[in-house]
Write an enzyme that holds these catalytic residues in place. Structure first.
Site, PDB file in Angstrom:
ATOM      1  CB  CYS A  69      -0.980  -0.093   1.258  1.00 33.37           C
ATOM      2  SG  CYS A  69      -0.374   0.153   2.615  1.00 33.37           S
ATOM      3  CG  HIS A 108      -4.246   0.924   4.071  1.00 33.22           C
ATOM      4  ND1 HIS A 108      -3.790   0.078   2.973  1.00 33.22           N
ATOM      5  CD2 HIS A 108      -5.392   1.274   3.561  1.00 33.22           C
ATOM      6  CE1 HIS A 108      -4.147   0.270   1.939  1.00 33.22           C
ATOM      7  NE2 HIS A 108      -5.353   1.041   1.950  1.00 33.22           N
ATOM      8  CG  ASP A 126      -6.388   2.131  -0.919  1.00 28.22           C
ATOM      9  OD1 ASP A 126      -5.317   1.847  -1.203  1.00 28.22           O
ATOM     10  OD2 ASP A 126      -6.924   1.646   0.302  1.00 28.22           O
TER      11      ASP A 126
END
Length: 275
Positions: A69, A108, A126
């Protein structure tokens, strides 16, 4: 260093209009997800991934690799800013698999994107979640609004602030699952400066209990999803059909990485990291 847009667009196979518009953002996000796999190979071989944009370009754009991520969203944010979008970075807590009441660390990274010249809400973006339930398109940051995006249904809800997160409300991204909603990640809109992101990246890559100490690779496909967890390869078709197979050893894993995920891994990749 700023990202080379020509090389990045070639990497993801995108040739759209280079203007900061909702259509550009939507098509870029989908193209990135289809082209760049989620993978934690660097962590498995004992390296903390660099979040320097130049290093990310060398690894993902020119090296044909993927990332997790922090890498995905750091690179994508740099691309969006080059195009003229407004981008804010926020750290979040993954809620998949969390026990009731459990507060996980902020491991994250998500992006809140503004389209210049519009009065619309910020958009949640995202490209680094990777899972079969991940966002495939930007999601307007309007609490309770349900949005269908390429076969997946998501919404954002607001929770009262928890003591851990201070006085600001907590946003929770949910995905429709069966007859209910499943929580994916929570985050707040306080800014996440680079030192905080780098610290979270280091924690995820080095903590003895980090889930990323074992090999975990995912790929979004035009008609489904592919995931390699250790030696377990899971294929999810567009209609939800799931098939699972076991990959035979280190050699088999390397073959799957190359053939199924388009990754030529460095030496030393094993299904589970050995200490």
């Amino acid at each position: 260093m700023s990202v080379d847009l020509d090389k990045y667009f070639a990497r993801i196979g995108w040739d759209g209009e280079r203007a900061p518009t909702p259509a550009t953002l939507r098509s870029l996000q989908h193209a990135h997800l289809l082209a760049v796999p989620f993978e934690n190979i660097d962590v498995v071989v004992g390296t903390v991934p660099s979040l320097d944009v130049g290093d990310l370009e060398a690894k993902i754009v020119r090296g044909g690799r993927g990332g997790y991520c922090f890498e995905h969203n750091t690179l994508f944010a740099a691309v969006l800013e080059r195009l003229g979008f407004g981008v804010a970075r926020h750290t979040g807590r993954v809620r998949i698999g969390a026990r009731p009441g459990e507060i996980r660390p902020r491991t994250h990274l998500v992006l809140a994107v503004r389209v210049p010249g519009t009065d619309g809400p910020r958009l949640l973006v995202d490209v680094g979640f990777g899972s079969v339930d991940a966002l495939l398109e930007p999601l307007p940051m309007i609490p309770g609004l349900t949005r269908d995006g390429r076969g997946r249904r998501h919404r954002l809800v607001l929770e009262e602030p928890e003591e851990t997160d201070g006085p600001v409300p907590v946003w929770v991204l949910q995905v429709r699952s069966g007859d209910g909603w499943r929580e994916l990640v929570s985050f707040t809109l306080d800014p996440a400066p680079a030192p905080d992101i780098n610290l979270a990246n280091w924690y995820v890559a080095t903590h003895p209990r980090s889930p990323f100490r074992r090999l975990f690779v995912q790929r979004t496909l035009p008609a489904g999803h592919l995931a390699l967890d250790g030696t377990r390869l899971t294929r999810t078709a567009h209609d939800g059909t799931v098939t699972v197979e076991e990959v035979d050893g280190e050699r088999g894993v390397r073959e799957v990485l190359e053939a199924e995920f388009g990754i030529v891994p460095p030496p030393g990749v094993r299904p589970r990291r050995e200490d």
